[in-house]
Each structure stands twice: as structure tokens, then as C-alpha cells.
Write an enzyme that holds these catalytic residues in place. Structure first.
Site, PDB file in Angstrom:
ATOM      1  N   HIS A   1     -13.648 -18.700 -10.208  1.00 19.37           N
ATOM      2  CA  HIS A   1     -12.424 -19.278  -9.637  1.00 19.37           C
ATOM      3  C   HIS A   1     -12.465 -20.789  -9.843  1.00 19.37           C
ATOM      4  CE1 HIS A   1      -8.841 -19.156  -7.243  1.00 19.37           C
ATOM      5  NE2 HIS A   1      -9.368 -19.563  -6.111  1.00 19.37           N
TER       6      HIS A   1
ATOM      7  N   CYS B   1      10.354 -26.847  20.430  1.00 20.98           N
ATOM      8  CA  CYS B   1       9.714 -26.186  21.570  1.00 20.98           C
ATOM      9  C   CYS B   1       9.101 -24.859  21.125  1.00 20.98           C
ATOM     10  CB  CYS B   1      10.731 -25.948  22.675  1.00 20.98           C
ATOM     11  SG  CYS B   1      11.590 -27.456  23.176  1.00 20.98           S
TER      12      CYS B   1
ATOM     13  N   ARG C   1      -5.081 -14.032 -12.546  1.00 24.27           N
ATOM     14  CA  ARG C   1      -4.949 -13.686 -11.123  1.00 24.27           C
ATOM     15  C   ARG C   1      -3.975 -14.619 -10.396  1.00 24.27           C
ATOM     16  NH1 ARG C   1     -10.524 -14.667 -11.422  1.00 24.27           N
ATOM     17  NH2 ARG C   1     -10.155 -16.336  -9.929  1.00 24.27           N
TER      18      ARG C   1
ATOM     19  N   LYS D   1      -3.390 -11.110  -1.210  1.00 26.69           N
ATOM     20  CA  LYS D   1      -4.230 -11.302  -0.018  1.00 26.69           C
ATOM     21  C   LYS D   1      -3.412 -11.891   1.126  1.00 26.69           C
ATOM     22  CE  LYS D   1      -5.658 -15.801  -1.771  1.00 26.69           C
ATOM     23  NZ  LYS D   1      -6.659 -16.513  -2.562  1.00 26.69           N
TER      24      LYS D   1
ATOM     25  N   TYR E   1      11.749 -31.795  25.428  1.00 27.14           N
ATOM     26  CA  TYR E   1      10.595 -32.293  26.181  1.00 27.14           C
ATOM     27  C   TYR E   1      10.209 -33.705  25.776  1.00 27.14           C
ATOM     28  CZ  TYR E   1       9.687 -27.440  27.627  1.00 27.14           C
ATOM     29  OH  TYR E   1       9.769 -26.189  28.142  1.00 27.14           O
TER      30      TYR E   1
HETATM   31  C1  LIG Z   1      -6.128 -16.838  -3.810  1.00 26.51           C
HETATM   32  C2  LIG Z   1      -6.845 -16.574  -5.069  1.00 26.51           C
HETATM   33  C3  LIG Z   1      -6.174 -16.501  -6.291  1.00 26.51           C
HETATM   34  C4  LIG Z   1      -4.727 -16.881  -6.451  1.00 26.51           C
HETATM   35  O1  LIG Z   1      -4.614 -18.274  -6.385  1.00 26.51           O
HETATM   36  P1  LIG Z   1      -3.171 -18.995  -6.523  1.00 26.51           P
HETATM   37  O2  LIG Z   1      -3.491 -20.438  -6.517  1.00 26.51           O
HETATM   38  O3  LIG Z   1      -2.382 -18.567  -5.327  1.00 26.51           O
HETATM   39  O4  LIG Z   1      -2.591 -18.511  -7.779  1.00 26.51           O
HETATM   40  C5  LIG Z   1      -6.886 -16.122  -7.409  1.00 26.51           C
HETATM   41  N1  LIG Z   1      -8.218 -15.840  -7.322  1.00 26.51           N
HETATM   42  C6  LIG Z   1      -8.889 -15.927  -6.167  1.00 26.51           C
HETATM   43  C7  LIG Z   1     -10.329 -15.621  -6.132  1.00 26.51           C
HETATM   44  C8  LIG Z   1      -8.240 -16.296  -5.003  1.00 26.51           C
HETATM   45  O5  LIG Z   1      -8.917 -16.392  -3.863  1.00 26.51           O
END
Ligand SMILES: *Cc1c(COP(=O)(O)O)cnc(C)c1O
Length: 376
Positions: A168, A311, A223, A41, A264
Site C-alpha cells: 500500500h 446543536c 484497489r 471497507k 447556544y
Molecule cells: C483503503 C484502502 C484502499 C483504497 O484507498 P483509496 O485511497 O480510498 O483509494 C486500498 N488499499 C488498502 C490496503 C486500503 O486500506
């Protein structure tokens, strides 16, 4: 931008590192009988989704994960044929193109499921759907009280094939955090509801951190995202290689006298006569201005502090009595193997996570270059 001029700054992506990291993660998954979905992603966390996806598939990923169906369709357009899953679209998105391109979709609610089923009818084929249960992250996903209804609707909907139940984790990067087991318990309950409804879905729950630390939560598919890019989300040591290096070069050097100030606001004043090296990279190129006074770069075989403010387009490096040649390489961050700063160090200084550093490195002015293509 003129494409045939040399880059002022470049992000070098080591595809050999991506392959190494994904291979390590896929081997861990395989030990538990799980397949691997490489998460690409946000343009592959700033590394370029299509090139990372191809490298990941080459190294053993059988699935790819994208955030939106638009991201997934971009991968199809780039010629990626692996199994693709996307999970977060806005309610006005038409799912028909993704279904037509064989993208697996996620449903977090009965409304989302109905929109997918409607798109499937228009696309003239069944949609493959992963039902998402919110097990405690409280972000997307179906809350447990609405889960039985979502499951029953999905089971009864001829336009969709339920592929998986998924969720998740909130705190997998803190191994031992009690929420992990609690989420796993709720996940098991949600899976049991699906089984009782006559479904036999796959299960997937583990991000990078859980892939590395919780083999019991690998289920059918893991994942990983960040670890594939070589950034380690867990406290334990892992053989991961950061894939991204941000580099530029010296365009000008000059001597300044003690007492002269730099950049700056004159926030930095030379305590002795010194040589400054000018580097044509700034906050427009992804170097956070808030690193001013708190960063160094790798130049001429050692770390040297950046003098004064970063900068928009440039920064100055304090080289003392050394005189780097114009054109000398300047590494802003990299894997750290030579002693250069890392994305993790930037993140620690800034009070954020390395995910944000690398993902922020998609900049039109910074050229992306891929190396390590043929390596194993
Ligand atoms: C981003 C994401 C992951 C991967 O997570 P990491 O911490 O980068 O391994 C897996 N599942 C979902 C739903 C995510 O949004």
C-alpha cells in the site's frame, strides 16, 4: 426508531454515480491489463457496503476489498459472490469462517500465516493468501528483513495457496512524491524474492490515486476506494461524480429582530431583521459542531449561512428577507453540481479529508436512500 415516519435527514446514495466512477477506474485498469478490486471497507466509506459492492460488480469490478474478515462475511451474507479480500484482523479472530466462505486473506507475518494455516485445516480447505510487504508506509505488512522467511514459510505451507504479493502506498495522492518510486522499487524486490522461492503471485499496489496517475503501478489488480465514491484524491481533474448527498428540510421559519442572537452561547447576532429557517439536523446526524459559523447550506436555490452553533439535533439558517416554505429541501452537502457545498469543502474547512466526512455519515438517525439503480 420508528421506521414508518419520514426521515428528518437522509443520505442519498447515487448508485449510478458509483457505477460511472467504478467504470472509469476499471477502464483505466483494463488499459494496463489489470483487474479492479472495489474497496468497500467501513461500510463502503459510509455509503453502504452491500449496495455499493453490487453496483461495483455490475460496473466491472471483479474483486471486492474489505478491511476485516467480519466485513467480508457480511458481504457474503448479503449475497455477494465476487472474489473477496480482507486484510486487517485482530490476533484473536478465527479465520475459519472466512476461509469456508471463500474470502482471500492477507498475511503480514509468520504468526498470522500460521493462524491462517491452522484455520484452513479446521475449515477443511486451503486458504488463499496475499502476502503483504511493507514498502514504506510502516503500517501493516511484513518488514523487508522478515520477508524472505514469510515467503519461504508460505511456499512450504500446504494449507495455503499464495495468490498475491501486495502493498500500500503512502503518498500516491501527491503525484511525483519520491516515496512512490521508492515503494515501487521495494515492491519489485519483494516480488523477486517470491519468484525466487518458486511462487508466481499476482501483484497489487495501487489505491485510487495510483490508479488515476500511475498506470505503470497497476500490475494485475488495482484497489480503488475513494474515487469510486466520486471523491478525487489527486490534483488533476477527473470525471468523477460524488455519490453522496446529505439533505434535510425546513421544519419551521420565524422572523427575528436585529440584535437578537441565535443558538447556544449566542455566538451569532442578527445585524438586521431576518428570517431564520430551522433544520432538524445536528452533530448527532454527522454535521460537525466545529463547522459552526463556517458553513452554509443550499436552500431555495442558493447558499445561505448557518447562524450560530450547530446543536445536537438542529441548526438555524439565516435566510434574510426570503421566506422558505416549511418542507423546503435543504442540502448540507452533495456533488456540488447545483452550487451546494461538497464533502470536500467541509473537509477543507475542518482541516481533514473528504474520506472522513463521508465515512462519518453512517448515523442511525439519518436514513440512507439509494437512487440511480437502473442508470448506466
Ligand atoms: C483503503 C484502502 C484502499 C483504497 O484507498 P483509496 O485511497 O480510498 O483509494 C486500498 N488499499 C488498502 C490496503 C486500503 O486500506
Amino acid at each position: 426508531m420508528s421506521v414508518d415516519q419520514p426521515a428528518r435527514a437522509e443520505v442519498v446514495i447515487d448508485l449510478g454515480a458509483i457505477r460511472h466512477n467504478l467504470g472509469l477506474l476499471a477502464a483505466r485498469a483494463a488499459r494496463s491489463g489489470a483487474q479492479t478490486m472495489a474497496v468497500v471497507k467501513a461500510d463502503g466509506y459510509g455509503h453502504g457496503a452491500a449496495r455499493v459492492a453490487a453496483a461495483a460488480v455490475d460496473a466491472g469490478a471483479s474483486w471486492l476489498g474489505a478491511c476485516s474478515s467480519a466485513e467480508a462475511l457480511d458481504l457474503r451474507r448479503a449475497g455477494i459472490t465476487a472474489r473477496l479480500f480482507s486484510w486487517l484482523d485482530t490476533p484473536d479472530v478465527d479465520f475459519a469462517p472466512a476461509i469456508a466462505e471463500d474470502v482471500d486473506l492477507s498475511a503480514s507475518s509468520a504468526g498470522e500465516l500460521a493462524r491462517i494455516a491452522d484455520a484452513a485445516r479446521r475449515a477443511g480447505r486451503r486458504a488463499r493468501v496475499h502476502l503483504k510487504i511493507d514498502t514504506g508506509l510502516s503500517r501493516n505488512g511484513c518488514p523487508p528483513y522478515a520477508w524472505p522467511e514469510l515467503v519461504h514459510r508460505a511456499a512450504a505451507e500446504p494449507g495455503v495457496e499464495v495468490v498475491a504479493v501486495w502493498s500500500h502506498l503512502a503518498c500516491a495522492d501527491e503525484p511525483g512524491h519520491p516515496s512512490i518510486d521508492e515503494q515501487a522499487r521495494r515492491f519489485a524486490d519483494a516480488h523477486a524474492v517470491a519468484r525466487a522461492a518458486g511462487l508466481d503471485p499476482l501483484r497489487h499496489l495501487a489505491n485510487s490515486a495510483a490508479t488515476l496517475t500511475r498506470p505503470d503501478l497497476h500490475f494485475d489488480l488495482v484497489r480503488p476506494g475513494i474515487a469510486m465514491y466520486g471523491l478525487n484524491p489527486v490534483p488533476q481533474r477527473e470525471d468523477l461524480r460524488p455519490a453522496m448527498t446529505l439533505r434535510s428540510s425546513v421544519v419551521l421559519t420565524k422572523r427575528i429582530d436585529a440584535g437578537e442572537s441565535v443558538s447556544y452561547g449566542h455566538t451569532w447576532t442578527a445585524e438586521r431583521d431576518t428570517t431564520l429557517a430551522l433544520v432538524p439536523v445536528g452533530y448527532a446526524d454527522g454535521v460537525p459542531r466545529t463547522l459552526s459559523g463556517r458553513m452554509s447550506v443550499w436552500l431555495g436555490g442558493k447558499r445561505r449561512p448557518v447562524a450560530g452553533r450547530v446543536c445536537m439535533d438542529q441548526l438555524a439558517v439565516d435566510c434574510g428577507d426570503d421566506e422558505p416554505a416549511v418542507g423546503s429541501e435543504v442540502v448540507l452537502f452533495g456533488p456540488g453540481t447545483r452550487g451546494e457545498p461538497t464533502a470536500r469543502e467541509w473537509a477543507d474547512t475542518l482541516g481533514t479529508i473528504d474520506y472522513e466526512i463521508v465515512t462519518g455519515m453512517y448515523r442511525p438517525r439519518v436514513r440512507r436512500r439509494y437512487v440511480g439503480e437502473g442508470e448506466r
